[in-house]
Structures are given as C-alpha cells and as structure tokens.
Design an enzyme around this catalytic site. Sequence first.
Site, PDB file in Angstrom:
ATOM      1  CG  ASP A   1      -9.590   2.506  -1.407  1.00  0.00           C
ATOM      2  OD1 ASP A   1      -8.572   2.164  -2.044  1.00  0.00           O
ATOM      3  OD2 ASP A   1      -9.585   2.703  -0.180  1.00  0.00           O
TER       4      ASP A   1
ATOM      5  CD  GLU B   1       0.835   4.727  -7.562  1.00  0.00           C
ATOM      6  OE1 GLU B   1       1.567   5.718  -7.538  1.00  0.00           O
ATOM      7  OE2 GLU B   1      -0.183   4.670  -8.270  1.00  0.00           O
ATOM      8  CD1 TRP B   2      -4.499   3.348  -3.295  1.00  0.00           C
ATOM      9  CD2 TRP B   2      -3.746   5.327  -2.594  1.00  0.00           C
ATOM     10  NE1 TRP B   2      -4.141   3.206  -1.985  1.00  0.00           N
ATOM     11  CE2 TRP B   2      -3.678   4.410  -1.519  1.00  0.00           C
ATOM     12  CE3 TRP B   2      -3.338   6.644  -2.376  1.00  0.00           C
ATOM     13  CZ2 TRP B   2      -3.196   4.753  -0.254  1.00  0.00           C
ATOM     14  CZ3 TRP B   2      -2.859   6.989  -1.120  1.00  0.00           C
ATOM     15  CH2 TRP B   2      -2.793   6.052  -0.082  1.00  0.00           C
ATOM     16  N   GLY B   3      -2.988   4.816  -8.357  1.00  0.00           N
ATOM     17  CA  GLY B   3      -2.856   5.556  -9.600  1.00  0.00           C
ATOM     18  C   GLY B   3      -2.336   6.963  -9.435  1.00  0.00           C
TER      19      GLY B   3
ATOM     20  CG  ASP C   1      -2.346   0.512   0.867  1.00  0.00           C
ATOM     21  OD1 ASP C   1      -2.468   1.311  -0.091  1.00  0.00           O
ATOM     22  OD2 ASP C   1      -3.303   0.171   1.580  1.00  0.00           O
TER      23      ASP C   1
END
Length: 361
Positions: A182, A160-162, A127
């Site tokens: 998310d 890393e959520w883009g 994460d």
Amino acid sequence: MGWNNWNHFGCDAKTPSEALVKREADAMVASGMAAAGYQFVNIDDCWALPSRDRAGNLVPDPAKFPDGISGTAAYLQAKGLKLGIYLDAGTQTCAAAIGSGFPGSLGHERQDAKTIAGWGVDYLKYDNCYNGGVDATHRYVAMRDALAATGRPIVFSISEWGQNQPWAWAPRVANLWRTTGDIADDWATVLSVMDANAAHAGAVAPGAWNDPDVLEVGNGGMTPAEDRAHFSMWAVMAAPLIAGNDVATMSAATRAILTNREVVAVDQDPAGIQGTKVAEPAPGLQVWSKPLYDGSRAVALLNRTARTAPISARWATVGLTTSDAAVRDLWGHANRGTFAGSFTATVPSHGVVLVRVIPAA
C-alpha cells in the site's frame, strides 16, 4: 482514471456510503475531473453487510446504501461516470484486520460476479486478504473467468500487492495489477512505491497496466511540489490515475494538478509504454523518458534530494536520434524553445520538471 474512497475516507460504521459516493461524483463533474478523463468512481471495502443472505448472495449495507449498489450505479451512469466496487479473493475482506469482517469471494466467484454485473458495476478491485494460501493465479483466474461469463464489460483490477510476481502472469488475467504494498501520503513511501513499480516496465501494454496504487495527491501529507512530482511520475509510468483525495473539498492547487491535461495526456498516451529511468547524473537526480505515439518523448527531471539542483537530459539518452528538439514545459504550459543535444532545468527539492521533447523534422 477515476477515484477511490479508501485513501482519504477509509472504512468505518458510516463509510463508504451512497451519499459520499454521490457527493464525490458530483464534485468530479463540477471540478472538471470528469471532462479531463476521470471516469470510474470506485467503492472500496466495507460496503456490504457482514453476512451473505440465505441464497449466499452479497448484500449492500442498507444503512450506507439505501438505494443499493444498483441505485448508486444508475446515479453515476446518468452523469456519464462508471461505478467500481471492491471484493476480496479470500474468505474475508481486508477490513477484518481492523475489526470489520465482510464476506470474501473465494469459492463464490461465479455468484459474486453475476451479482455485481446485475447491479451495473463497471470495475472490480479484487483484493488478497485471508486467502488461505490458495494459489494466486488460481484465485484471480477464477474471477477473470467469472466476470467474462457475465457478458458485461468490467475492468478487472488485481490487488495482490506484488506478492506473487503478477507482472509475469497478470497481463493475461487482468487489466491492471498492483505491483507493490500500500501507498502512504508521504514522500519517502511514494518514492519507494515508484521504484518498485519501475522494475516491471516490460510487462505493460495497452489494456494491461502495472498499478503502483491510488494517488495521494491532495491528501495533505506532501508539499505541492511533491504532489506534482507524484502525479508526474505516475503519468510517466503509464500508471492508472485513480485519485484518492476528497474531491468535494480539494483546493484549487490540487484541482490544477489532477486536471492538468498535458500531463494526463502523457499517462493516457495511446502507445501505452511505461517510461523508465534512463540516467542519474548525480545521486538523487534522475532523468526518466517515456516514448509517445507520435515519436516525441515525455521526459521527467526528478529531484529526490533536499536541495534545488540543475538536471540535464541528453537527447541520445532519452531515445532521440536528432540533434535538435523542441521542448514544451507541461506544468508551465509553455514552449521552452529548440535545443541542440540536450536540455537543462533547475529542479526544486522533491520536485520535477516534466517536458515533452519533440524531435526536429
């Protein structure tokens, strides 16, 4: 393909736990999910003690994991399954934001990789919280190299959520990378995540995948039609199929979605190509096409609108050069026949018709 506890169970004083993981693993085998290809059972955040031991090692919470992570791994592997675990590329894990801080792996990459490899871990979700502004590629490359140094094959999932355009560099670093924030268990968010992920189809190749996040199928926030559409579009996008529901209590309808082998085969097609939107005949009515290894196409007719509507796919538009093609309905498990030039289906609101289009010889 696999399962992750976060979407349904989250994190609290008792979750995740060895008992939960074993229960869900047993259900994956009994339900037919394992036979359909779901291999990984992934433990998300909140599995560790809040502090490292005197040697600086991560320690599983003994109240949650009395047999340790290694004992849990052995249980899963005896069933032909594999264990995944969660770490964070920062100083704390993301659970610190909800009041439960656990040690991050920034600066401890070699030590933590060696630890989880010794436990028999097969998959790492890594994460992005509390990263201190350290360059993303530096942090994720450090863990890639640490995992490689263990000598154990471990699937590496970057979460890393883009934020740092992982589609540009992560194919050289990881096996999958999150392209978005998310997901949530509602139709609007699923569409938003899908659209964001779709923009990066060119980054995908076998062994390196865009990840639009864990599935919400069966969590109750969407209708059965929406769940089928969600699952279908993840398959068309060659996305990882990581279930996020309670497998042990899922309905027969949810089980039928998650174990639809014809749809799973679209996702797992060996050509490894991410499908794309090729037409939008009217606002909210879309045609998506995914080339398959045998020259056929998976074609999704997606209705994002509030009303039932017909949607047509032209063979030239979906990438076929033939005038005639056979159509198989992958949810109805039936051959629709041979069609000249195009195919039209009536698609329910917030639903999909997913077909395999096979060009005439």
